[in-house]
Structures are given as structure tokens and as C-alpha cells.
Design a protein around this motif. Structure first.
Motif, PDB file in Angstrom:
ATOM      1  N   LEU B  36       0.799  -1.234   0.000  1.00 39.81           N
ATOM      2  CA  LEU B  36       0.000   0.000   0.000  1.00 39.81           C
ATOM      3  C   LEU B  36       0.831   1.283   0.000  1.00 39.81           C
ATOM      4  O   LEU B  36       0.276   2.368  -0.150  1.00 39.81           O
ATOM      5  CB  LEU B  36      -0.938   0.018   1.213  1.00 39.81           C
ATOM      6  N   GLY B  37       2.135   1.152   0.188  1.00 41.58           N
ATOM      7  CA  GLY B  37       3.002   2.334   0.189  1.00 41.58           C
ATOM      8  C   GLY B  37       2.587   3.315   1.268  1.00 41.58           C
ATOM      9  O   GLY B  37       2.360   2.935   2.423  1.00 41.58           O
ATOM     10  N   THR B  38       2.442   4.572   0.863  1.00 46.99           N
ATOM     11  CA  THR B  38       2.146   5.628   1.833  1.00 46.99           C
ATOM     12  C   THR B  38       0.715   5.555   2.382  1.00 46.99           C
ATOM     13  O   THR B  38       0.379   6.297   3.309  1.00 46.99           O
ATOM     14  CB  THR B  38       2.352   7.003   1.178  1.00 46.99           C
ATOM     15  N   LEU B 172       4.332  10.813   4.287  1.00 46.39           N
ATOM     16  CA  LEU B 172       3.048  10.126   4.076  1.00 46.39           C
ATOM     17  C   LEU B 172       2.414  10.518   2.739  1.00 46.39           C
ATOM     18  O   LEU B 172       1.337  10.051   2.397  1.00 46.39           O
ATOM     19  CB  LEU B 172       2.079  10.431   5.218  1.00 46.39           C
ATOM     20  N   PHE B 176      -2.562   8.752  -1.578  1.00 46.04           N
ATOM     21  CA  PHE B 176      -3.306   7.548  -1.964  1.00 46.04           C
ATOM     22  C   PHE B 176      -2.411   6.339  -2.243  1.00 46.04           C
ATOM     23  O   PHE B 176      -2.871   5.351  -2.809  1.00 46.04           O
ATOM     24  CB  PHE B 176      -4.202   7.827  -3.180  1.00 46.04           C
ATOM     25  N   GLY B 177      -1.166   6.414  -1.866  1.00 42.75           N
ATOM     26  CA  GLY B 177      -0.266   5.268  -2.012  1.00 42.75           C
ATOM     27  C   GLY B 177      -0.218   4.755  -3.443  1.00 42.75           C
ATOM     28  O   GLY B 177       0.030   5.514  -4.371  1.00 42.75           O
ATOM     29  N   TYR B 178      -0.448   3.471  -3.606  1.00 42.77           N
ATOM     30  CA  TYR B 178      -0.434   2.881  -4.958  1.00 42.77           C
ATOM     31  C   TYR B 178      -1.818   2.955  -5.622  1.00 42.77           C
ATOM     32  O   TYR B 178      -2.087   2.217  -6.563  1.00 42.77           O
ATOM     33  CB  TYR B 178       0.051   1.430  -4.902  1.00 42.77           C
ATOM     34  N   GLU B 240      10.313   6.438   5.189  1.00 44.68           N
ATOM     35  CA  GLU B 240       9.706   6.619   3.864  1.00 44.68           C
ATOM     36  C   GLU B 240       9.236   5.248   3.346  1.00 44.68           C
ATOM     37  O   GLU B 240       9.694   4.224   3.819  1.00 44.68           O
ATOM     38  CB  GLU B 240      10.669   7.268   2.874  1.00 44.68           C
ATOM     39  N   TYR B 241       8.351   5.273   2.368  1.00 47.81           N
ATOM     40  CA  TYR B 241       7.775   4.003   1.906  1.00 47.81           C
ATOM     41  C   TYR B 241       8.814   3.121   1.214  1.00 47.81           C
ATOM     42  O   TYR B 241       8.682   1.902   1.189  1.00 47.81           O
ATOM     43  CB  TYR B 241       6.573   4.246   0.984  1.00 47.81           C
ATOM     44  N   THR B 242       9.878   3.746   0.705  1.00 48.55           N
ATOM     45  CA  THR B 242      10.885   2.971  -0.028  1.00 48.55           C
ATOM     46  C   THR B 242      11.700   2.071   0.902  1.00 48.55           C
ATOM     47  O   THR B 242      11.718   0.849   0.728  1.00 48.55           O
ATOM     48  CB  THR B 242      11.807   3.931  -0.784  1.00 48.55           C
TER      49      THR B 242
END
Lengths: 438, 366
Positions: B36-38, B172, B176-178, B240-242
């Protein structure tokens, strides 16, 4: 279950719990804890790795540094530590090779700094950074340094000249980032995550070894003192003599895994102001009302910089607002700037200096390197709905196109021990006063 | 039937909250942030909301059959043979759940702390503690969870608070992430991550009935959702999402970057303590339910003789995954993303059957 069975079960449980730790038990005396890791480009193999670890002898002076300050080049003994270098296919294999050559196992759990030579960093540090990030021993809180020249030579100069505890000395040397702003304090965790992120680019501490040959000698007898200027100096070239030869001075800039350039110590201060990591520092500025004189301000950031970003006709626009508080530390001209009617002029002039400095620093990262070490991309990301959109746009590629507005506010709050400045009185005083307010 | 004892709503609430939140110490943040990433921090709230809906349906089922636990409801609705089958499915699921949780625990423990200790020793010792906990029975496990609940929650809060200097909540973004569609899809599927709440229906007679069941269930689900969401937001803000989608245990990494000065650093030992407490309680409860469900299916009155055979089974199941990739990508993935097909859908089908067949239980005892 009867009573005796219960007792047996409890005994088994008690004995089992501590036994599980025995497999991983490592006696403190069986290991040596590397304090510094250096990585240079190899000649016959991929990397040349240097480790510095303590000799566990009574004191630094008995640990090989006989005569104080020297070292035994052949064994690598430096100030109560050993500096060993090995050429290996990888960093970890290098550890193993040195383990085989010594009687203790090298542990990276207490490593305080990871030093890359500039030559190696320009070719790309990714392979070895990956190893350190993945391997359980190295800590995320060690610092990342890029040094001019060889990392091996840099570590050879890593000595504790004040106090006998080198580990303490290393950690305190990084605290100088807060006291000067001449270099950023970069933790490995941040450096690694900055290599992965689409928000910005990584940066590291830029360092060098000073051979003390940069302090100019005065050859002219009647030479007047030059006007005070804030010079841009490369690490290892500070005009000084004495003290540690190691110098942390500036910022190394990376594009992904490769170093592409650097910022000088003055630019680093503007950079740290821009990212809100500048704690305090003294700034010397020429006095425009009395050439040849300067005033010195102690500057601190009043609050975290405010950054906002939006797009105008497809062009990214970033507004950076920096609020600074300053104390007057010195007014060489003895012009009473602290007076209410004069302080605005000083604030305005100082604001212009900082604004100009920050603009030039940002412009350099844009035009010369196209590397967003300010991580403005985090605010740009707010203009995208999804990660795919952000990654497809690739902010890092577009950083150079961004229009960045800088607004600095300087409030001079205090004047040191003085309130009001009187001129110096001498035989020439009387009608004509020295350093009087015009 | 095994005598399970009684305990209050506070104890039940602590048990459920520990069981529902233990996964933040494991690889759950990694899986969520990877998918979902962020948006991971609110994706889990979505899972929690879906679980609340399922819990509402479960409540309707339990309300229809007052004074009966979930297994008794199965028997009333589906008859003796099918109910026995359903109870056995639950028993095996809990055994699998316990075994895979132990394996995940040891996989992370080996990666971070005990690299050279054989997995078999770690699992063996862990299961010995679990056997000791289970030997005492349900009430013992619940009371232990009540005691350690405060340590676990204080430890977690302390870790999150101490890491404040590392947070940048700009991480963040994009919000909406991915993509919202992906967030909703994964959010709904990962409602499985909260399906331990069904345990309350199994032990409903030990928590004084429906009223406590409803109150404890709703509050523990909501609070667990918030705790997991805040933890995910903190991990994202720090890494971070990475980088966060690479780390085996985001929370452990968070504890490693806490650095205030040369005197105040390296506090990950706190993490290890609370992680071990939470894991032991969660696995013990699942293991107890595996044994007790089996006893219920075959009307065995004493669960203790079954502890060692079940521990041997759990030990073997824990070794089904050949490597860490299989642990996370197949088994943990099933537990956290697909297990709703057992934990939610079976009670839901039973509810549908009860409605169709018009079956109802007796009156509630006040």
C-alpha cells in the motif's frame, strides 16, 4: 501431573531458557570492535577496506603511540588503536580476511563512522552500502563520510588528541556539526534511505586530511591586515596549524549511489538552514558602513523552515521561508547598531546576505548537480495522488527546472553583554572620534 | 468439557489487544507498506473497519444463541458431525497459526539477534514456555496477558515516542499510495489480520456472556486498529515508503535509530522484551485453542495429556517453510490476508444457515 513431574518440568524450563543464548554468545575479549570503517577503490580486487579498532592496552600512550602523536606505520598502530587495511572482493570478506590474520574477531557493532574515499564515492557506493544496510552488525546510527584522498589515510589520522577515549572523541567530533554548521551530521540510516527515495538525493559529510601546509606565511613587512571575508574552503585546506589533521568541512552530494559534487562549508551552513538542521553558528559579515571592519552574529533557527510547493503551468514552484534569530557577538566598527533606529538596517542587511547565500546554494544544487539534497520533493509529492504518478514524473529529474523562492527573516534579539557602544579613546580622539556613528 | 474458568472484561480486553497488535512487531508493517506504500497507515484502518462489520455479524450470531459459545452454536445449527468437522478446522487452523507465528518469530530473532542459534533450538525452547502456559489453562494465559499488557503497551508507546526526532510526516505523501482501488482491495483482504477477534466467541462463556463480548470486541478492535495505524504512520515517517518496504521488522529498525546522545542510544533491548512477551502470549493462546478445540471435537475432558503431542505437531508445522521467503510470502501471507475464509466465513455461513433454517438458542441468563 504429580509433584515430582512438575518440579522436573520447571527445572527443564529454567535450564532451557538461558541455553538458547549460548550459540550466539561472544565473549567481549574474543572480539575487537571496529570504530571506523574505510572503503577505498581496490587495485587488484574490488575494494580496499580499512578498519580501526582498539588494542585493549592500558592507555593510548602504551598502545603504540610512543613519543605522543606518532604511530607505527608497519603494524598500523595509531594512538591506542590498530588500523588494518585489506584488499578484498567485498567488505565482509575483508573482515574475514583480517580475522584470519589476527587473534580477535572484528565486530562492526560499535562502528561509529563509514568513510568512503572520494574516488570510490564518485564511482558509486551502492554495492557496499547495501552490504552494511543488510548486515546485522553495522549500526544505522554510524555516520557516513566522504573524504578527499584515501579513506585509509583519513583513518590513520583518526586520533584522540584530547582525552584518551577515541570512541568518545569520534562521537563528539560529529556534535561539532551542531556547534558550527560547517558539515551535516549524516547517519547511515538516513543516507541509505535517501538513496532509495524519489523525494530527494543523499548527502554525506565531506572531509579531508590537513597537512598543515595551507597557513600562508607573511613575506611583506608592512602588510596591512586584509579585510574580513568568509572564504570558501575545501576540507583539508583550512589555514591552520596544530590539532587534529582530520577535518570535517562541507557536504558531499550524491545522485543516487554516485557522488557528483560537494558544497563548501559556507554553502553547507545555508543548506542546513534550509533543511532546518542548523543549530547555531557565528557568521562574520563585512560592515558596509565601515569597510575593513566586520560584525559577528550568533545565528540560530527560530523555527523549522516552512516549505510549500505547487505547480504553475507545469513548472514546480517551491516557497521556502526561513526564520532566524541572531545575537550580536561583535561589532568591530563600534557603530551602535543595537539602537532601535539602527537595528532594522542591520537586520535588513543580514537578511539580504542570508537570502543571497541560500539562493546561490540552492541554485548550485539545481544547475550544477541537479540534486535535491534539500528534499523539496517531499512537498512536491503532496501534489501527486499516487506513488506511480510521483515516480513516473521523477521529481529528481525535474529539480533543475523548479522555481524556488527563498524568504529569510532575521530578528536580532540580543547584543551580548553590551547595550550601546562607545568609541575607543586615544591621543587622536577629541573632535575626531574613532569608530563613531556617522 | 475443559474447565476454563472465568475472567472479567479488562482481562479479555488485554488479551485481545495483545493478540491483535502483536503483528506490528513482526513483518506485518513490511507487507502492508510494500502493498500500500504511503497509504498503509489508513489501509489498516480499512481492514479494521471490515473486521468490525464481520464482528457485528458474529455478534448477531451469538445473540441468536445466548449462553452458547461458538462451537455450541455450530452444533446447534449444523448438527453433530458437521460441527465436529468445523471445530477440527478451527483446531488445525490455530495449530497452524501458532506454529507459523513461532517460525516468524524465530526468523526475525535469527536475523536481528541470534544468528547462529539453530531454529530448532529456538522453536523448542519457545514451545516449552508455551506448553507451560497452556498447561495452566485459559485463565492462566489471560491473567498473564493482563499483567504483561501494560509492559507491552508502555514499551511500544515509549519506542514510538523516543523516535519522534526521526519522523517527517511529509513522508506520508502521495496520500493515496499505490492508488485508492488497491488500498481498498488490500484493506478488505487484510481484514484477516484482525480475525483473532473470533476467539472471543469461542471463549464467550468465560467472559460472562454477550454484553462483555460485544464491549470487549468492539473496543479492542478499534484500539488495535488505531495502534497499528499509528505504528505504521511512524515507520513511514521515519523511513519513507521505499526503505520501509525493505525492512524485515520496521519497528525493530525504528528502535535501532533512536539516538539522542552517546549516552542515550541502543535501546532496542526494550523492543526485544516486549516483542517476546507479546509473542509468547499470542502463541500460547492460539496453541491452547488448538488443543481445547480438539478436546471439544472429541469430548476429551482434560487437555493436558495432549500438550506434548500438539507441541510436536506445532514443531513440525513450523518447519514446513524451507526458508524465510516461504515463511513470509506463503504462510504469513495466508494468516494475514486469506485466513478470513476460515475465521470469518465459517461463522458467517453458520449465521446464514441459522437464518434460513430459523434456528435459535434459548434465553439469555441475566
Amino acid at each position: 501431573m504429580n509433584r515430582s513431574s512438575k518440579i522436573i518440568l520447571i527445572i527443564i524450563l529454567i535450564f532451557c531458557l538461558p541455553l538458547s543464548g549460548c550459540y550466539d554468545a561472544a565473549d567481549v575479549d574474543e572480539e575487537v570492535y571496529a570504530m571506523a570503517i574505510g572503503i577505498d577503490k581496490g587495485v587488484d580486487n574490488a575494494v580496499r577496506v580499512t578498519f580501526q579498532y582498539p588494542t585493549y592496552k592500558d592507555s593510548p600512550s602504551s598502545g603504540g603511540m610512543k613519543g605522543g602523536g606518532g604511530g607505527q606505520t608497519e603494524t598500523g598502530e595509531v594512538d591506542g588503536t590498530l588500523v588494518s587495511t585489506v584488499e578484498a572482493p567485498s567488505l565482509l570478506e575483508g573482515v574475514q580476511m583480517l580475522n584470519a590474520a589476527g587473534n580477535r574477531q572484528i565486530s562492526l557493532t560499535h562502528a561509529k563512522m563509514l568513510v568512503f574515499s572520494e574516488e570510490f564515492a564518485r564511482e558509486g557506493v551502492g554495492k557496499d552500502v547495501e552490504t552494511v544496510a543488510r548486515y546485522r552488525e553495522a549500526r544505522e546510527t554510524m555516520r557516513v563520510i566522504v573524504c578527499k584522498g584515501k579513506a585509509q589515510d583519513f583513518i590513520m589520522e583518526n586520533k584522540s588528541l584530547i582525552g584518551s577515549n577515541l570512541a568518545k572523541g569520534i562521537e563528539l567530533s560529529f556534535v561539532q556539526s551542531q556547534n558550527t554548521g560547517y558539515f551535516p551530521d549524516v547517519f547511515f540510516a538516513n543516507f541509505y534511505s535517501n538513496m532509495l527515495t524519489p523525494y530527494g538525493q543523499p548527502y554525506a559529510i565531506y572531509a579531508g586530511v590537513n597537512d598543515f601546509q595551507h597557513l600562508p606565511e607573511n613575506t611583506q613587512q608592512d602588510n596591512q591586515s586584509p579585510a574580513p571575508i568568509e572564504k570558501d574552503i575545501q576540507p583539508g585546506e583550512t589555514p591552520r596549524k596544530g590539532g587534529s589533521k582530520e577535518e570535517l568541512f562541507g557536504t558531499a552530494i550524491f545522485d543516487g549511489e554516485k557522488m557528483v559534487g560537494s558544497l563548501t562549508q559556507n554553502e553547507t551552513r545555508f543548506f542546513l538552514l534550509g533543511i532546518g538542521k542548523f543549530k547555531w553558528g557565528s557568521f562574520t559579515t563585512g560592515d558596509k558602513n565601515k569597510p575593513g571592519y566586520a560584525y559577528v552574529l550568533d545565528v540560530i533557527t527560530a523555527r523549522k523552515p516552512q516549505v510549500s510547493a505547487h505547480f504553475e503551468n507545469g513548472v514546480p514552484v517551491i516557497d521556502l521561508k526561513v526564520d532566524l534569530d541572531a545575537d550580536i557577538a561583535a561589532i568591530q566598527s563600534r557603530i551602535d547598531y543595537e539602537k532601535v533606529e539602527n537595528i532594522k538596517e542591520l537586520e535588513s542587511y543580514t537578511k539580504d546576505c542570508f537570502q543571497e547565500g541560500m539562493k546561490k546554494t540552492i541554485e548550485r544544487t539545481q544547475k550544477e548537480y541537479n540534486c535535491d539534497i534539500f528534499h523539496f520533493g517531499k512537498k512536491i509529492a503532496g501534489n501527486f495522488k499516487t506513488i506511480q504518478e510521483l515516480e513516473n514524473y521523477n521529481w529528481l529529474k525535474h529539480y533543475q527546472e523548479a522555481k524556488i523562492n527563498v524568504d529569510v527573516t532575521v530578528n536580532i534579539r540580543r547584543n551580548g553583554f553590551f547595550f550601546g557602544t562607545r568609541p575607543f579613546f586615544s591621543t587622536r580622539s577629541g573632535n575626531q572620534k574613532e569608530g563613531n556613528n556617522q | 468439557m475443559i474447565k476454563e474458568g472465568h475472567f472479567g472484561s479488562a482481562e479479555a480486553f488485554c488479551l485481545m489487544l495483545v493478540m491483535l497488535t502483536t503483528r506490528v512487531f513482526y513483518s506485518s508493517p513490511l507487507a502492508l507498506i510494500k502493498d500500500l506504500g504511503t497509504a498503509a497507515w489508513y489501509g489498516t484502518l480499512l481492514s479494521c473497519a471490515v473486521s468490525l462489520i464481520f464482528f457485528g455479524l458474529l455478534y448477531l450470531l451469538m445473540k441468536r444463541f445466548p449462553n452458547q459459545d461458538l462451537y455450541q452454536v455450530y452444533e446447534t445449527v449444523t448438527g453433530k458431525i458437521i460441527s465436529k468437522l468445523l471445530i477440527l478446522i478451527f483446531s488445525f487452523y490455530f495449530l497452524y497459526y501458532a506454529a507459523i507465528n513461532v517460525r516468524e518469530f524465530t526468523a526475525i530473532l535469527k536475523a536481528y539477534s541470534m544468528p547462529y542459534t539453530p531454529v530448532s533450538i529456538l522453536i523448542f525452547v519457545f514451545l516449552l514456555v508455551v506448553i507451560a502456559m497452556t498447561y495452566v489453562g485459559l485463565e492462566g494465559i489471560v491473567r498473564v496477558s493482563y499483567i504483561f499488557f501494560y509492559f507491552i503497551m508502555c514499551g511500544l508507546a515509549m519506542l514510538l515516542l523516543l523516535a519522534i526526532p526521526a519522523y517527517d510526516f511529509n513522508n506520508l505523501y502521495p496520500l493515496f499510495g499505490y492508488g485508492l482501488k488497491e488500498t481498498i482491495k488490500i484493506g478488505v483482504l487484510r481484514s484477516s489480520a484482525y480475525d483473532e477477534i473470533v476467539i472471543l466467541a469461542i471463549i464467550i462463556n468465560s467472559i460472562y456472556g454477550l454484553k462483555t463480548f460485544k464491549r470487549v470486541g468492539f473496543y479492542s478492535l478499534i484500539l488495535a486498529g488505531l495502534i497499528i495505524s499509528v505504528t505504521l504512520a511512524c515507520i513511514l515517517a521515519a523511513f519513507e515508503y521505499t526503505a520501509a518496504s525493505e525492512q524485515l521488522s520496521g519497528l525493530f529498525q525504528l528502535s535501532r535509530i533512536i539516538y539522542y546522545s552517546r549516552f542515550f542510544q541502543r535501546i532496542e533491548a526494550i523492543f526485544l522484551f516486549i516483542w517476546v512477551f507479546a509473542s509468547v502470549i499470542t502463541v500460547s493462546m492460539a496453541f491452547y485453542l488448538a488443543v481445547s478445540s480438539y478436546c471439544r471435537a472429541f469430548k476429551i475432558k482434560n487437555h493436558r495429556p495432549l500438550l506434548f503431542p500438539f507441541a510436536a505437531l506445532a514443531f513440525m508445522v513450523a518447519f514446513i517453510p524451507r526458508n524465510i521467503g516461504e515463511v513470509f510470502e506463503i504462510h504469513v501471507h495466508f494468516l494475514r490476508q486469506d485466513s478470513f475464509s476460515i475465521m470469518y466465513l465459517i461463522p458467517l455461513l453458520v449465521l446464514i444457515f441459522a437464518l434460513i433454517l430459523g434456528k435459535k438458542g434459548g434465553k439469555a441468563i441475566e
